[in-house]
Design a protein around this motif. Sequence first.
Motif, PDB file in Angstrom:
ATOM      1  N   ALA A 115      -1.283  18.505  26.626  1.00  0.00           N
ATOM      2  CA  ALA A 115      -1.985  18.667  25.350  1.00  0.00           C
ATOM      3  C   ALA A 115      -1.640  17.483  24.456  1.00  0.00           C
ATOM      4  O   ALA A 115      -0.504  17.008  24.454  1.00  0.00           O
ATOM      5  CB  ALA A 115      -1.567  19.966  24.670  1.00  0.00           C
ATOM      6  N   ARG A 116      -2.634  16.991  23.723  1.00  0.00           N
ATOM      7  CA  ARG A 116      -2.387  15.916  22.760  1.00  0.00           C
ATOM      8  C   ARG A 116      -3.452  16.009  21.676  1.00  0.00           C
ATOM      9  O   ARG A 116      -4.439  16.717  21.802  1.00  0.00           O
ATOM     10  CB  ARG A 116      -2.390  14.533  23.406  1.00  0.00           C
ATOM     11  N   PHE A 117      -3.202  15.288  20.573  1.00  0.00           N
ATOM     12  CA  PHE A 117      -4.147  15.260  19.469  1.00  0.00           C
ATOM     13  C   PHE A 117      -5.164  14.157  19.703  1.00  0.00           C
ATOM     14  O   PHE A 117      -4.803  13.031  20.018  1.00  0.00           O
ATOM     15  CB  PHE A 117      -3.434  15.001  18.140  1.00  0.00           C
ATOM     16  N   VAL A 118      -6.425  14.498  19.556  1.00  0.00           N
ATOM     17  CA  VAL A 118      -7.505  13.522  19.612  1.00  0.00           C
ATOM     18  C   VAL A 118      -8.374  13.780  18.383  1.00  0.00           C
ATOM     19  O   VAL A 118      -9.024  14.832  18.290  1.00  0.00           O
ATOM     20  CB  VAL A 118      -8.335  13.650  20.911  1.00  0.00           C
ATOM     21  N   ASN A 119      -8.334  12.851  17.424  1.00  0.00           N
ATOM     22  CA  ASN A 119      -9.098  13.000  16.169  1.00  0.00           C
ATOM     23  C   ASN A 119      -8.811  14.332  15.479  1.00  0.00           C
ATOM     24  O   ASN A 119      -9.721  15.089  15.145  1.00  0.00           O
ATOM     25  CB  ASN A 119     -10.601  12.856  16.431  1.00  0.00           C
ATOM     26  N   ASP A 120      -7.540  14.649  15.264  1.00  0.00           N
ATOM     27  CA  ASP A 120      -7.086  15.869  14.594  1.00  0.00           C
ATOM     28  C   ASP A 120      -7.425  17.163  15.336  1.00  0.00           C
ATOM     29  O   ASP A 120      -7.292  18.243  14.804  1.00  0.00           O
ATOM     30  CB  ASP A 120      -7.616  15.951  13.155  1.00  0.00           C
ATOM     31  N   LYS A 121      -7.896  17.052  16.554  1.00  0.00           N
ATOM     32  CA  LYS A 121      -8.143  18.222  17.389  1.00  0.00           C
ATOM     33  C   LYS A 121      -7.158  18.195  18.545  1.00  0.00           C
ATOM     34  O   LYS A 121      -6.764  17.128  18.999  1.00  0.00           O
ATOM     35  CB  LYS A 121      -9.567  18.196  17.951  1.00  0.00           C
ATOM     36  N   ILE A 122      -6.804  19.373  19.014  1.00  0.00           N
ATOM     37  CA  ILE A 122      -5.942  19.453  20.187  1.00  0.00           C
ATOM     38  C   ILE A 122      -6.827  19.376  21.426  1.00  0.00           C
ATOM     39  O   ILE A 122      -7.763  20.158  21.574  1.00  0.00           O
ATOM     40  CB  ILE A 122      -5.108  20.738  20.184  1.00  0.00           C
ATOM     41  N   ALA A 123      -6.529  18.413  22.289  1.00  0.00           N
ATOM     42  CA  ALA A 123      -7.261  18.246  23.541  1.00  0.00           C
ATOM     43  C   ALA A 123      -6.355  18.651  24.699  1.00  0.00           C
ATOM     44  O   ALA A 123      -5.160  18.353  24.687  1.00  0.00           O
ATOM     45  CB  ALA A 123      -7.714  16.801  23.700  1.00  0.00           C
ATOM     46  N   LEU A 124      -6.932  19.324  25.678  1.00  0.00           N
ATOM     47  CA  LEU A 124      -6.195  19.788  26.849  1.00  0.00           C
ATOM     48  C   LEU A 124      -6.726  19.140  28.114  1.00  0.00           C
ATOM     49  O   LEU A 124      -7.938  18.975  28.265  1.00  0.00           O
ATOM     50  CB  LEU A 124      -6.339  21.306  27.007  1.00  0.00           C
ATOM     51  N   SER A 125      -5.810  18.809  29.021  1.00  0.00           N
ATOM     52  CA  SER A 125      -6.166  18.372  30.373  1.00  0.00           C
ATOM     53  C   SER A 125      -5.286  19.154  31.326  1.00  0.00           C
ATOM     54  O   SER A 125      -4.064  19.187  31.164  1.00  0.00           O
ATOM     55  CB  SER A 125      -5.917  16.874  30.552  1.00  0.00           C
ATOM     56  N   GLN A 126      -5.913  19.809  32.310  1.00  0.00           N
ATOM     57  CA  GLN A 126      -5.164  20.586  33.292  1.00  0.00           C
ATOM     58  C   GLN A 126      -5.375  19.989  34.667  1.00  0.00           C
ATOM     59  O   GLN A 126      -6.496  19.638  35.040  1.00  0.00           O
ATOM     60  CB  GLN A 126      -5.606  22.054  33.277  1.00  0.00           C
ATOM     61  N   SER A 127      -4.278  19.871  35.417  1.00  0.00           N
ATOM     62  CA  SER A 127      -4.372  19.341  36.777  1.00  0.00           C
ATOM     63  C   SER A 127      -5.196  20.289  37.643  1.00  0.00           C
ATOM     64  O   SER A 127      -5.292  21.485  37.367  1.00  0.00           O
ATOM     65  CB  SER A 127      -2.976  19.144  37.370  1.00  0.00           C
ATOM     66  N   ALA A 128      -5.781  19.741  38.681  1.00  0.00           N
ATOM     67  CA  ALA A 128      -6.558  20.537  39.633  1.00  0.00           C
ATOM     68  C   ALA A 128      -5.663  20.974  40.785  1.00  0.00           C
ATOM     69  O   ALA A 128      -4.679  20.296  41.112  1.00  0.00           O
ATOM     70  CB  ALA A 128      -7.723  19.705  40.167  1.00  0.00           C
ATOM     71  N   LYS A 129      -5.987  22.091  41.377  1.00  0.00           N
ATOM     72  CA  LYS A 129      -5.239  22.552  42.554  1.00  0.00           C
ATOM     73  C   LYS A 129      -5.341  21.469  43.632  1.00  0.00           C
ATOM     74  O   LYS A 129      -6.412  20.944  43.904  1.00  0.00           O
ATOM     75  CB  LYS A 129      -5.819  23.866  43.060  1.00  0.00           C
ATOM     76  N   GLY A 130      -4.203  21.084  44.194  1.00  0.00           N
ATOM     77  CA  GLY A 130      -4.159  20.035  45.206  1.00  0.00           C
ATOM     78  C   GLY A 130      -3.952  18.640  44.632  1.00  0.00           C
ATOM     79  O   GLY A 130      -3.762  17.685  45.381  1.00  0.00           O
TER      80      GLY A 130
END
Length: 192
Positions: free
Chosen positions: A18-33
């Motif tokens: 999770a990180r801030f992008v333009n005052d919004k919280i952005a999420l990136s989740q790894s894929a299975k495998g």
Amino acid sequence: MIAGVDYGSKMAGTTVLARFVNDKIALSQSAKGQNADSFISDIVVKENINLIAIDAPLSLPGQLVSISGKKNYFYRDCDIELKAMSPMFIGGLTARAIKLKDEFIQQGRQVIEAYPKAFAVNLAYSDLYAKKNLSMLPEFIKHLNNEFSDFQFPDIKNWHQADAIIALLIADKYQKGIHTTAGDPNEGLIIF
């Protein structure tokens, strides 16, 4: 730029950044495998994140690394203080997290060990922080969003994403100097 990471098994698809992008919280989740360590590293390098709060043990009990006065082979002082899981119980994950931390430090980045459960308990949300129960997640996020209304929360689908957001909030508090710390700095600190 800061980030929070819920660190999971290497190929399970449960690691979230999770990180801030333009005052919004952005999420990136790894894929299975997908290799979770490469997944995190690629984002951190690409987005030039300089403070990373990782929800995983980032040090070993002092007795194992010859810290004077430390007698415990299984727990660090911070683990005992917060009733956290032993880094030794999840040895492979701990080893991977320490390696990742060392790589980030060599790149000139700062890495702290976050503990979302302690953060939730500190906010008196421990009854809502029920990671085995997905039905509790919306209520927990509602309370968290009310507490941290300065930030725009994304749609959160699982507890891994919630923990990554909490790790990000811990990084934000740490950066502002309003965090709470447990443990011995010589052995390892947990920030919450």
